[in-house]
Design a protein around this motif. Sequence first.
Motif, PDB file in Angstrom:
ATOM      1  N   MET A  17       0.825  -1.193   0.000  1.00  0.00           N
ATOM      2  CA  MET A  17       0.000   0.000   0.000  1.00  0.00           C
ATOM      3  C   MET A  17       0.862   1.248   0.000  1.00  0.00           C
ATOM      4  SD  MET A  17      -2.405   1.417   3.027  1.00  0.00           S
ATOM      5  CE  MET A  17      -3.933   1.875   2.332  1.00  0.00           C
ATOM      6  N   ALA A  18       0.527   2.228  -0.793  1.00  0.00           N
ATOM      7  CA  ALA A  18       1.278   3.475  -0.843  1.00  0.00           C
ATOM      8  C   ALA A  18       0.772   4.402   0.249  1.00  0.00           C
ATOM      9  CB  ALA A  18       1.151   4.125  -2.221  1.00  0.00           C
ATOM     10  N   THR A  19       1.192   4.142   1.511  1.00  0.00           N
ATOM     11  CA  THR A  19       0.671   4.900   2.649  1.00  0.00           C
ATOM     12  C   THR A  19       1.039   6.375   2.575  1.00  0.00           C
ATOM     13  OG1 THR A  19       2.631   4.175   3.859  1.00  0.00           O
ATOM     14  CG2 THR A  19       0.625   2.947   4.195  1.00  0.00           C
ATOM     15  N   LYS A  20       2.205   6.660   1.940  1.00  0.00           N
ATOM     16  CA  LYS A  20       2.625   8.048   1.846  1.00  0.00           C
ATOM     17  C   LYS A  20       1.645   8.851   1.008  1.00  0.00           C
ATOM     18  CE  LYS A  20       6.863  10.718   1.266  1.00  0.00           C
ATOM     19  NZ  LYS A  20       8.295  10.652   0.903  1.00  0.00           N
ATOM     20  N   GLY A  31      -7.289  -0.405   4.463  1.00  0.00           N
ATOM     21  CA  GLY A  31      -6.630  -0.584   3.171  1.00  0.00           C
ATOM     22  C   GLY A  31      -5.182  -1.018   3.283  1.00  0.00           C
ATOM     23  N   ILE A  32      -4.678  -1.217   4.510  1.00  0.00           N
ATOM     24  CA  ILE A  32      -3.281  -1.630   4.712  1.00  0.00           C
ATOM     25  C   ILE A  32      -3.240  -3.129   4.961  1.00  0.00           C
ATOM     26  CG2 ILE A  32      -1.195  -1.322   6.102  1.00  0.00           C
ATOM     27  CD1 ILE A  32      -2.195   1.472   6.830  1.00  0.00           C
ATOM     28  N   SER A  33      -2.748  -3.866   3.984  1.00  0.00           N
ATOM     29  CA  SER A  33      -2.677  -5.324   4.113  1.00  0.00           C
ATOM     30  C   SER A  33      -1.375  -5.790   4.746  1.00  0.00           C
ATOM     31  CB  SER A  33      -2.842  -5.977   2.735  1.00  0.00           C
ATOM     32  OG  SER A  33      -1.836  -5.519   1.842  1.00  0.00           O
ATOM     33  N   GLN A  34      -0.375  -4.912   4.782  1.00  0.00           N
ATOM     34  CA  GLN A  34       0.906  -5.277   5.382  1.00  0.00           C
ATOM     35  C   GLN A  34       0.808  -5.311   6.904  1.00  0.00           C
ATOM     36  OE1 GLN A  34       3.635  -2.274   3.876  1.00  0.00           O
ATOM     37  NE2 GLN A  34       4.517  -3.738   2.433  1.00  0.00           N
ATOM     38  N   PRO A  35       1.669  -6.117   7.551  1.00  0.00           N
ATOM     39  CA  PRO A  35       1.786  -6.017   9.013  1.00  0.00           C
ATOM     40  C   PRO A  35       2.204  -4.597   9.391  1.00  0.00           C
ATOM     41  CG  PRO A  35       2.871  -8.001   8.220  1.00  0.00           C
ATOM     42  CD  PRO A  35       2.513  -7.198   7.000  1.00  0.00           C
ATOM     43  N   GLY A  40      -7.117  13.502  22.043  1.00  0.00           N
ATOM     44  CA  GLY A  40      -7.363  12.121  21.653  1.00  0.00           C
ATOM     45  C   GLY A  40      -6.082  11.478  21.148  1.00  0.00           C
ATOM     46  N   ILE A  41      -6.223  10.664  20.099  1.00  0.00           N
ATOM     47  CA  ILE A  41      -5.073   9.977  19.509  1.00  0.00           C
ATOM     48  C   ILE A  41      -5.059  10.269  18.005  1.00  0.00           C
ATOM     49  CG2 ILE A  41      -3.975   7.749  19.083  1.00  0.00           C
ATOM     50  CD1 ILE A  41      -5.299   6.683  21.585  1.00  0.00           C
ATOM     51  N   TRP A  42      -3.904  10.775  17.532  1.00  0.00           N
ATOM     52  CA  TRP A  42      -3.741  11.076  16.107  1.00  0.00           C
ATOM     53  C   TRP A  42      -2.875  10.001  15.456  1.00  0.00           C
ATOM     54  CZ3 TRP A  42      -5.110  15.686  13.176  1.00  0.00           C
ATOM     55  CH2 TRP A  42      -6.044  16.478  13.842  1.00  0.00           C
ATOM     56  N   MET A  43      -3.144   9.757  14.189  1.00  0.00           N
ATOM     57  CA  MET A  43      -2.482   8.655  13.473  1.00  0.00           C
ATOM     58  C   MET A  43      -1.815   9.178  12.208  1.00  0.00           C
ATOM     59  SD  MET A  43      -4.297   5.268  11.813  1.00  0.00           S
ATOM     60  CE  MET A  43      -5.101   6.197  10.500  1.00  0.00           C
ATOM     61  N   TRP A  44      -0.648   8.597  11.937  1.00  0.00           N
ATOM     62  CA  TRP A  44       0.054   8.886  10.681  1.00  0.00           C
ATOM     63  C   TRP A  44       0.655   7.573  10.176  1.00  0.00           C
ATOM     64  CZ3 TRP A  44       4.084  13.463   9.999  1.00  0.00           C
ATOM     65  CH2 TRP A  44       4.152  13.796   8.637  1.00  0.00           C
ATOM     66  N   CYS A  45       0.137   7.084   9.047  1.00  0.00           N
ATOM     67  CA  CYS A  45       0.634   5.836   8.444  1.00  0.00           C
ATOM     68  C   CYS A  45       1.633   6.198   7.342  1.00  0.00           C
ATOM     69  CB  CYS A  45      -0.514   5.016   7.865  1.00  0.00           C
ATOM     70  SG  CYS A  45      -1.757   4.560   9.077  1.00  0.00           S
ATOM     71  N   ASN A 101      -2.213  -6.570  10.930  1.00  0.00           N
ATOM     72  CA  ASN A 101      -2.062  -5.675   9.779  1.00  0.00           C
ATOM     73  C   ASN A 101      -3.029  -4.508   9.949  1.00  0.00           C
ATOM     74  OD1 ASN A 101      -4.572  -6.720   9.203  1.00  0.00           O
ATOM     75  ND2 ASN A 101      -3.879  -7.993   7.506  1.00  0.00           N
ATOM     76  N   GLY A 102      -3.112  -3.662   8.941  1.00  0.00           N
ATOM     77  CA  GLY A 102      -3.979  -2.495   9.048  1.00  0.00           C
ATOM     78  C   GLY A 102      -5.428  -2.851   9.285  1.00  0.00           C
TER      79      GLY A 102
END
Length: 591
Positions: free
Chosen positions: A1-4, A34-38, A78-83, A288-289
């Motif tokens: 997945m192109a997370t960037k 949408g993230i299939s990778q671990p 709260g909690i912010w996320m950055w993949c 994974n995601g």
Amino acid sequence: MATKEIMPTPLCLIENSTNGQLVVNQKALEILSGISQPVVVVTIVGPYRTGKSYLMNKLAGQKKGFSLGSTVRSHTKGIWMWCVPHSTKKDLTLVLLDTEGLGDVEKGNPKNDTWIFVLAVLLSSTLVYNSMGTINQQAMDQLHYVSELTEHIRTRASPNLDGVDGSAEFVSFFPDFVWTVRDFTLELKLDGYPITEDQYLENALQRKRETEEKTEVLHLPQSCIVKYFPTKKCFVFPQPTTRKNLPKLEELQENELEPEFVEQAEHFSSYIFQNAKAKTIQGGVVINGTRLKILVENYVEVISSGNVPCMENVVLALAEIENSAAVQKAIACYEKLMRQLKLPTNNLQELLNCDADSTMEAIEVFRQFSFKDEGQRFQKELGKELLERKEEFYEKNEKMSADHCWALIQDIFQPLEEETKKGTFSKSGGYKLFVEMKQKLKKKYNEESNKGLQAEEILLKYLQSKEDIEETIFQTDMSLLEKEKEIAVERAKAEAVEQADKQLQELQELNRQMLEQMEKSHQEHVKQLTQKMKEERQQMMAEQEETLNLKLKDQEKLIQKEFQNERKQLEDQIQSLQEQVDSSRKSCVIL
């Protein structure tokens, strides 16, 4: 997945709303799904205004991203996320979680700090605790949340029958623990000897030898860190820049920061990239995601309902969802492989071989994505589904073969149909012609390739459908044969009569011709005879006239001599001659 590409900037994952409720951001969940990778989940917690966001931006390889905040007001709620893509391990995705500062006086519900910390522990594979100054008792007191984990996390749904504390199992799924100490000004020495950062942390976590109950409670956070977290690591950071420049830290270039701070930030990032593991849960299940999304939803739902997250229940709920999805993935794999087989197959073994190979691949896919399949319930479901799909492919194979064969038959046997409609075979000998054409077309049909398993059966059904017509043609042929025999006898008789008549006519004609010829011959003979008689009579008349003339001359002489007696005799003779001449003339007229 192109997370960037998907996450150019961080996004709120769990919002700490103004009414004190934790709310999951659905857009963030969609990204995780949408993230299939671990995923390697690195979460940072700690008191607010301690520079947590700067370290997370560093791990993301960006100067900006997570809000640093330049005032006394905490920016992260709260909690912010950055993949982002993992910088060194291409088969992993790095999920960075930045939490709101613990101990923020502006919070409506102070208990949310505990739940934020609990979620950080449950979601991360590496937990970074960020504090200021030194690791002293005050810092430990601020980390009281760790000593409350037994009240907010359960490993099993029911109490252990053997009375063993369930928290003993925390270490099997708790994250690695990294303590980052900011604005550290002390020398790393113990009893006058230099020590490492890890030794500094280890010394701080050691329990003192006091035995008073008050001391036991005092050292509870240290005991819990040692007991619950599998690995411990420490980094101490000097102040990054002057106090004046701290508010604009994210705008400064690296050459404007303290070199020791920059170097330590690099060491910290390198350690995380090299040592942070993929997130797992009880049973060694790799997350994974998609699975992380399920964990987030489950944990927040349980906390919002006022209950305590139970790892056993979470694992079972995740297994239920994932195993069900694994069944579908396995079935999709089976169908994809089976669709590569060109239908209809020429023989059954070809289909059986493809089914066997596809089934093995599907089971391998299920094994790869499933876990904790209690009682092999989902494996049995997969077996049932694969059997149904197998039967569907068999039926499809037979149907395609049947449709193809029927189309071939309609094309190949069309001349037979047309000749039958025209009545070509409704005559004596027609049955033989029908059979000969049928056999010729059967041979042509059998020479066609890729007809499939239904080739013989469909041909048999077609020929059976024509049995009544074939029988009719046969009976008609027999009836016509008997009738033709009768007609032949009558025809022979008629021909005999006709021949006799013809012969009679020919005989009559011959007789007629013979009679005509005879008549012609007779007429010719009469003609010639008449002519001859005419000539003879003319000759005789000429002779008689000549004789008469001679007698007339003698008469004249006698008269002249006056021989009376002789004259009388002469006249008698002349009269007699005259009568003869007249009589001869009459007979010529009659002929």
